[in-house]
Motif scaffolding. Structure first.
Motif, PDB file in Angstrom:
ATOM      1  N   TRP A  92       0.835  -1.199   0.000  1.00  0.00           N
ATOM      2  CA  TRP A  92       0.000   0.000   0.000  1.00  0.00           C
ATOM      3  C   TRP A  92       0.873   1.253   0.000  1.00  0.00           C
ATOM      4  O   TRP A  92       1.872   1.336   0.723  1.00  0.00           O
ATOM      5  CB  TRP A  92      -0.896   0.052   1.245  1.00  0.00           C
ATOM      6  N   LYS A 116      -0.488  -0.592  -4.089  1.00  0.00           N
ATOM      7  CA  LYS A 116      -1.663   0.149  -4.528  1.00  0.00           C
ATOM      8  C   LYS A 116      -1.665   1.538  -3.906  1.00  0.00           C
ATOM      9  O   LYS A 116      -1.422   1.687  -2.704  1.00  0.00           O
ATOM     10  CB  LYS A 116      -2.946  -0.583  -4.116  1.00  0.00           C
ATOM     11  N   ALA A 118      -3.644   4.621  -2.501  1.00  0.00           N
ATOM     12  CA  ALA A 118      -4.968   4.766  -1.894  1.00  0.00           C
ATOM     13  C   ALA A 118      -5.103   6.080  -1.150  1.00  0.00           C
ATOM     14  O   ALA A 118      -4.131   6.633  -0.625  1.00  0.00           O
ATOM     15  CB  ALA A 118      -5.248   3.602  -0.943  1.00  0.00           C
ATOM     16  N   GLU A 121     -12.233   8.297   0.108  1.00  0.00           N
ATOM     17  CA  GLU A 121     -13.185   8.482  -0.984  1.00  0.00           C
ATOM     18  C   GLU A 121     -13.613   9.934  -1.176  1.00  0.00           C
ATOM     19  O   GLU A 121     -14.048  10.329  -2.268  1.00  0.00           O
ATOM     20  CB  GLU A 121     -14.418   7.617  -0.742  1.00  0.00           C
ATOM     21  N   ASP A 148      -5.628   4.013  -7.065  1.00  0.00           N
ATOM     22  CA  ASP A 148      -6.002   2.614  -7.242  1.00  0.00           C
ATOM     23  C   ASP A 148      -7.147   2.201  -6.328  1.00  0.00           C
ATOM     24  O   ASP A 148      -7.885   1.258  -6.639  1.00  0.00           O
ATOM     25  CB  ASP A 148      -4.804   1.704  -6.959  1.00  0.00           C
ATOM     26  N   HIS A 149      -7.295   2.885  -5.206  1.00  0.00           N
ATOM     27  CA  HIS A 149      -8.333   2.505  -4.250  1.00  0.00           C
ATOM     28  C   HIS A 149      -8.761   3.722  -3.453  1.00  0.00           C
ATOM     29  O   HIS A 149      -7.911   4.549  -3.052  1.00  0.00           O
ATOM     30  CB  HIS A 149      -7.817   1.421  -3.294  1.00  0.00           C
ATOM     31  N   PHE A 151     -10.615   4.626   0.026  1.00  0.00           N
ATOM     32  CA  PHE A 151     -11.067   4.056   1.290  1.00  0.00           C
ATOM     33  C   PHE A 151     -12.340   4.731   1.778  1.00  0.00           C
ATOM     34  O   PHE A 151     -12.509   5.945   1.657  1.00  0.00           O
ATOM     35  CB  PHE A 151      -9.995   4.238   2.365  1.00  0.00           C
ATOM     36  N   GLU A 155     -13.566   1.060   6.681  1.00  0.00           N
ATOM     37  CA  GLU A 155     -13.021  -0.010   5.847  1.00  0.00           C
ATOM     38  C   GLU A 155     -11.756  -0.590   6.485  1.00  0.00           C
ATOM     39  O   GLU A 155     -10.997   0.115   7.146  1.00  0.00           O
ATOM     40  CB  GLU A 155     -12.717   0.524   4.448  1.00  0.00           C
ATOM     41  N   PHE A 157      -8.170  -3.083   5.939  1.00  0.00           N
ATOM     42  CA  PHE A 157      -7.192  -3.590   4.979  1.00  0.00           C
ATOM     43  C   PHE A 157      -6.132  -4.350   5.777  1.00  0.00           C
ATOM     44  O   PHE A 157      -6.098  -4.281   6.998  1.00  0.00           O
ATOM     45  CB  PHE A 157      -6.563  -2.457   4.156  1.00  0.00           C
TER      46      PHE A 157
END
Length: 314
Positions: A92, A116, A118, A121, A148-149, A151, A155, A157
Motif C-alpha cells: 500500500w 496500490k 490509496a 473516498e 487505485d483505491h 477508502f 473499511e 485492509f
C-alpha cells in the motif's frame, strides 16, 4: 433503540478493539520507521508487519524546488533504500489527504516498489473544488480514478498479519483520513504534537467544528494508542523535532484540544488563529499534483508539464 439513543460509532469501536488486541500481543504491533523532510516539515512513514515483512508507505514526499520548477527524489530514495535494505514488500502507498504543503512521491515509489495507491473516498470533493479553481476542464477526472483505491470510513485492509482500519476525520479538509494499524494511529494533519496543537481549518472545505469532532473521535481510542503526526514545526521552547505521541498524552496535554476544552472554545480559538496564518508556500503546486495522485499535469504539445498559478484567486 429509542429515537434519542446515541448512534453507535462502529468503525471507532472496531478500531479500539483492534488497538486493545495489539496492546496485548506484541506480534500484532507494526514496526514504524519515520522519515522527516525538514524543507516541508513533513514526516513520511514506512509501516510493516514484523512477521511477513508486508509494508505500507504513508504520506511520501517528492522534492520540489519552486524557484526552478524542478523535482528530485532524494526524500523518496531514502524510503526506497530502507524498504530494500529491510527486505520489505510494499502493498500500500497511502495518503492521509491531498496535502497543501508538499508534493506526493507516490507514483515514483509505486514504480520502484509496487503497491496500490490509496486515499479516502472524499478526495472527489477536493478534486471538484480545486478542479474549478485551476480551471482544469472536462479532461480532468473528478472521480478519484487517479488512485487505485478509495477508502471508506470503517473499511479494513491488511498488512500481512496486521489489520488496518480507516477512520474519516474531516475538518482540516473534507477528505482527511486516519489509519489505525495494530496499536498505531496515523493522524495526518488532524493533530500535531501536544505542545503544538492542531491543524488549521480554513482551507476550502475546512471546518473547525468538524475538526474538533474528528479529533475527539480519535482521542476516544485507548490511551496507550501510539499516534504518529504528519508534521512538526518545533513548539516554542522545544529544540528538537518530534512526531510520536499517544492518545493519553494528547488528551492530557494538547494545548488546543485537551480534555475539558469545549467545541465552542475550540472553534473560537481555531478561527482566530487561522486568520493569522500565511498561505502554505507550496499550496498551488502541491494541490494540483496531489489531486492527481502525485502525477504532474498532462504535458502540453511541447512535452512540458506546467503548474498553474491563479492570480488573486485564493
Amino acid at each position: 433503540m429509542t429515537a434519542n439513543a446515541p448512534q453507535i460509532d462502529r468503525p471507532l469501536e472496531a478500531a479500539s478493539a483492534q488497538v486493545a488486541r495489539a496492546l496485548g500481543n506484541p506480534a500484532l504491533r507494526p514496526v514504524v520507521q519515520a522519515f522527516f523532510d525538514q524543507p516541508t516539515y513533513t514526516v513520511s512513514y514506512v509501516i510493516h508487519d514484523p512477521a511477513t515483512l508486508e509494508a505500507a508507505v504513508i504520506d511520501s514526499v517528492l522534492d520540489y524546488d519552486p524557484d526552478a520548477g524542478r523535482t528530485s527524489y532524494g526524500s523518496a530514495d531514502r524510503i526506497v533504500d530502507y524498504v530494500q535494505a529491510q527486505g520489505l514488500s510494499v502493498t500500500w502507498l497511502i495518503e492521509t489527504h491531498a496535502h497543501a504543503d508538499h508534493l506526493s512521491a507516490a507514483p515514483y515509489l509505486q514504480e520502484k516498489l509496487g503497491g496500490k495507491l490509496a486515499i479516502g473516498e472524499h478526495i472527489v470533493t477536493v478534486q471538484g473544488v480545486f478542479g474549478k479553481l485551476f480551471n482544469e476542464g472536462t479532461e480532468f477526472a473528478r472521480d478519484g480514478s487517479q488512485f487505485d483505491h478509495l477508502f471508506k470510513d470503517g473499511e479494513t485492509f491488511r498488512l500481512g498479519n496486521l489489520e488496518g482500519i480507516v477512520l474519516h476525520v474531516p475538518g482540516h479538509t473534507p477528505a482527511d483520513m486516519a489509519y489505525i494499524i495494530g496499536d498505531a494511529g496515523f493522524a495526518g494533519d488532524t493533530l500535531f504534537m501536544p505542545d503544538y496543537g492542531t491543524a488549521r481549518a480554513d482551507f476550502p472545505g475546512g471546518d473547525a467544528a468538524r475538526l474538533f469532532r474528528s479529533i475527539r473521535r480519535l482521542l476516544t481510542l485507548p490511551r496507550e494508542t501510539r499516534l504518529f503526526m504528519c508534521h512538526d514545526y518545533k513548539a516554542p521552547g522545544r529544540d528538537t523535532y518530534a512526531w510520536e505521541t499517544t492518545v493519553g498524552a494528547e488528551r492530557d496535554g494538547n494545548v488546543h484540544v485537551h480534555d475539558g476544552v469545549s467545541e465552542d472554545e475550540f472553534v473560537a480559538m481555531r478561527t482566530k488563529r487561522d486568520a493569522t496564518l500565511a498561505v502554505p508556500r507550496l499550496i498551488l503546486p502541491s494541490v494540483q499534483v496531489n489531486i492527481r495522485g502525485g502525477h504532474m499535469p498532462e504535458p502540453e504539445d511541447n512535452g512540458v508539464s506546467y503548474i498553474k498559478i491563479p492570480i488573486n484567486a485564493i
